[in-house]
Design a protein around this motif. Structure first.
Motif, PDB file in Angstrom:
ATOM      1  N   UNK A 515      41.016  21.059  -5.609  1.00 22.93           N
ATOM      2  CA  UNK A 515      40.218  20.406  -6.650  1.00 22.93           C
ATOM      3  C   UNK A 515      41.091  19.494  -7.497  1.00 22.93           C
ATOM      4  N   UNK A 516      42.323  19.938  -7.794  1.00 22.37           N
ATOM      5  CA  UNK A 516      43.255  19.099  -8.552  1.00 22.37           C
ATOM      6  C   UNK A 516      43.542  17.807  -7.802  1.00 22.37           C
ATOM      7  N   UNK A 517      43.711  17.900  -6.487  1.00 21.68           N
ATOM      8  CA  UNK A 517      43.972  16.705  -5.674  1.00 21.68           C
ATOM      9  C   UNK A 517      42.781  15.757  -5.730  1.00 21.68           C
ATOM     10  N   UNK A 518      41.569  16.277  -5.557  1.00 19.71           N
ATOM     11  CA  UNK A 518      40.388  15.422  -5.602  1.00 19.71           C
ATOM     12  C   UNK A 518      40.309  14.687  -6.940  1.00 19.71           C
ATOM     13  N   UNK A 519      40.708  15.358  -8.020  1.00 21.33           N
ATOM     14  CA  UNK A 519      40.643  14.766  -9.353  1.00 21.33           C
ATOM     15  C   UNK A 519      41.829  13.854  -9.653  1.00 21.33           C
ATOM     16  N   UNK A 522      46.947  16.563  -9.162  1.00 26.19           N
ATOM     17  CA  UNK A 522      47.783  17.579  -8.520  1.00 26.19           C
ATOM     18  C   UNK A 522      49.236  17.531  -8.971  1.00 26.19           C
ATOM     19  N   UNK A 523      49.683  16.430  -9.588  1.00 25.71           N
ATOM     20  CA  UNK A 523      51.043  16.376 -10.131  1.00 25.71           C
ATOM     21  C   UNK A 523      51.210  17.295 -11.332  1.00 25.71           C
ATOM     22  N   UNK A 524      50.071  17.636 -11.966  1.00 33.04           N
ATOM     23  CA  UNK A 524      50.131  18.349 -13.233  1.00 33.04           C
ATOM     24  C   UNK A 524      49.570  19.769 -13.176  1.00 33.04           C
TER      25      UNK A 524
END
Length: 570
Positions: A515-519, A522-524
């Motif tokens: 989900x972080x990647x889609x948003x 993902x770096x954070x």
């Protein structure tokens, strides 16, 4: 106050590329300093670091709900709603009349908004609601009833008048204004007209928007949610969350997708004007600095490509026509109804190019394979024109996928955003969908693991308030593909066995690092790795030793966002 703490003697799932499990994590100043073995970490931590014995409890990255509607949800739980119940007409009218009777001091022009109506579950099958039925209520007030899927709104005659609707109006390009056999409006609005009408009606529910935002983030934190994506965000939403941020009260990271409608994309000039307004919106609300303290970020543009699959709307776009039940004969018949596409292919490709030029990402409502096909074609154009661009199309829902499209998702790096709970069907719903689609298409109804097995990264989004806010139940259904009857405390309904269930780690990854990647975050966030923000949850009970049907019992002991405890049950 941010923690300077080493959590140790636990089972800490990092959700990193290796899906590593460690027993200690050190956080300071809102940042993860180290993860690994406690015996190795304790010799390098600072002397004033607090030691927190987990006593074998589990730590996970915070849950990221990458597709929801928090203000619709917040207003719904504070207003009058029908609790997602299957109702007869008489039961519905009785409930709505009770809402009216509780507000006898209201004036003739004061609205009553009712939500969480299960249109597709009206009793008996084939029953529907219209303005004539709502006009039976003992009131002169305007009334609207909003379906739980947020794609149908029914208005009484007084409400139709105040909304300025009349029989001479033409349907907008992204929805329907329904009429009866005589050509008169019957009060039913579907898809975008329903949403726009609902949003236009302002009702004082006793709480300010800031109070609603505070209540929503508290509910989310209690369930272990640390980041959300508002999939159709407006100024009033971000003003409220922005006030919390300014007061150092924001306890959830807020991302938003700004909608572009077909009406705003009719010409090159209107597209240019629309995107100028989007840039202004982003400049107003987007935090350009990413820090442990929760903020507001706008990375996405929202497009409603099609409608809804479930009867009686059937506006989801299909590659082959629907089979629909003939009410008179009771037989299922092949129709010429393919559903609806709300953007032309040329429009969508022009819009995707504008999104790409702004280095943003499209977030698309795609229920049927026809809508998916349209978005994948537009994505292919962007891949050809901008081969090195970081462009992450999110396709939300994907309830019906064509077999060849799984490979296309993989090749185009398109990201399905899935509401896992939709893979749990009642026997009646399963039978209806099988007859509506036929056996060949039913095979790819509500796929989840099929994407993973083709190498596609999937993300989770609850779509609340389309369903009740229950993140762990939703993850459970993705694992079992079966409904849980909380009253009977047992699994209920058939297993939707056209796909395998997820593993617990696949479900968690979809709601964290994927989900972080889609948003684009993902770096954070999304995994527990050195240098990332300390967004994590401590579980009260042992999720990893639960039976699949017990996942919904997960309880949160603490939720930590940016190194601060924002919820504790102790």
């Amino acid at each position: 106050m941010q923690l300077n703490t080493i959590f140790y003697n636990g089972r800490i799932y990092t959700a990193n590329l290796n899906n590593s499990m460690v027993n200690a994590i050190w956080i300071k100043d809102g940042i993860i300093q180290q993860v690994g073995d406690y015996e190795e970490l304790k010799v390098i931590i600072e002397s004033d670091t607090e030691h927190y014995d987990l006593q074998n409890k589990i730590i996970l990255p915070g849950i990221i709900d990458s597709h929801m509607h928090p203000f619709w949800g917040g207003k719904q739980i504070n207003g009058y709603h029908l609790n997602y119940d299957a109702l007869t007409i008489d039961e519905l009218l009785s409930k709505v009349q009770s809402f009216l009777d509780a507000e006898q001091d209201k004036g003739a022009d004061e609205w009553l908004k009712v939500t969480a109506w299960q249109r597709q579950s009206m009793i008996p099958e084939g029953t529907d609601l219209d303005n004539d039925i709502l006009d039976r209520l003992n009131t002169v007030r305007p009334i609207v009833v909003f379906a739980n899927d947020c794609h149908t709104l029914v208005a009484n005659s007084r409400a139709l008048e105040l909304l300025g609707l009349n029989p001479n109006m033409t349907d907008p390009p992204d929805g329907k204004i329904r009429r009866n056999e005589a050509g008169e409006l019957n009060g039913v609005l579907e898809d975008a007209p329903a949403m726009r009408a609902f949003d236009s009606i302002k009702v004082q529910i006793g709480k300010s928007n800031v109070e609603i935002a505070r209540e929503v983030q508290n509910l989310l934190n209690q369930q272990g949610v640390t980041t959300i994506m508002d999939a159709r965000v407006f100024e009033e939403h971000l003003d409220a969350f922005g006030t919390l941020q300014a007061n150092n009260e924001l306890t959830v990271r807020v991302l938003g997708a700004r909608e572009v409608t077909p009406e705003k994309a009719k010409t090159n000039e209107s597209i240019e004007e629309t995107f100028n307004q989007i840039v202004e919106f982003i400049n107003t609300y987007h935090n350009t600095i990413y820090s442990p303290q929760p903020g507001i970020h706008i990375h996405h543009i929202k497009f409603f490509i099609d409608g809804v699959l479930q009867s009686p709307i059937t506006t989801a776009s299909l590659l082959q026509p629907y089979n629909l039940k003939n009410i008179k004969t009771g037989e299922w018949e092949v129709t010429n109804n393919y559903g609806d596409l709300y953007f032309t292919q040329n429009q969508l490709e022009l819009l995707f190019r504008k999104v790409a030029d702004l280095k943003l990402h499209p977030h698309c409502h795609t229920v049927g394979e026809g809508a998916i096909n349209s978005v994948l074609r537009a994505t292919q154009k962007i891949r050809n024109e901008y081969p090195d661009l970081d462009f992450r199309p999110g396709l939300a829902h994907n309830e019906l996928v064509a077999e060849h499209q799984f490979e296309q998702f993989k090749l185009l790096d398109a990201i399905p955003v899935l509401s896992f709970q939709w893979s749990g069907l009642t026997e009646e719903m399963a039978e209806q969908e099988r007859k509506k689609l036929g056996d060949e298409r039913f095979i790819n109804l509500e796929p989840i693991a099929k994407f993973i097995d083709r190498g596609v990264k999937i993300a989770y989004g609850s779509d609340w308030p389309i369903d009740r806010l229950d993140e762990w139940y939703n993850l459970q259904v993705g694992i079992t593909r079966q409904i849980w009857d909380t009253d009977a405390d047992q699994l209920a309904g058939p297993v939707l066995d056209n796909d395998r269930g997820l593993s617990i780690f696949e479900a968690i990854n979809a709601a964290t690092i994927n989900a972080a990647f889609m948003l684009g975050m993902e770096k954070y966030i999304g995994s527990l790795e050195v240098g990332k923000f300390a967004d994590l949850i401590i579980l009260e009970n042992d999720l990893f030793n639960f039976k699949p049907e017990e996942v919904f019992k997960t309880k949160i002991e603490k939720t930590v966002v940016g190194g601060k405890i924002v919820f504790t049950n102790q």
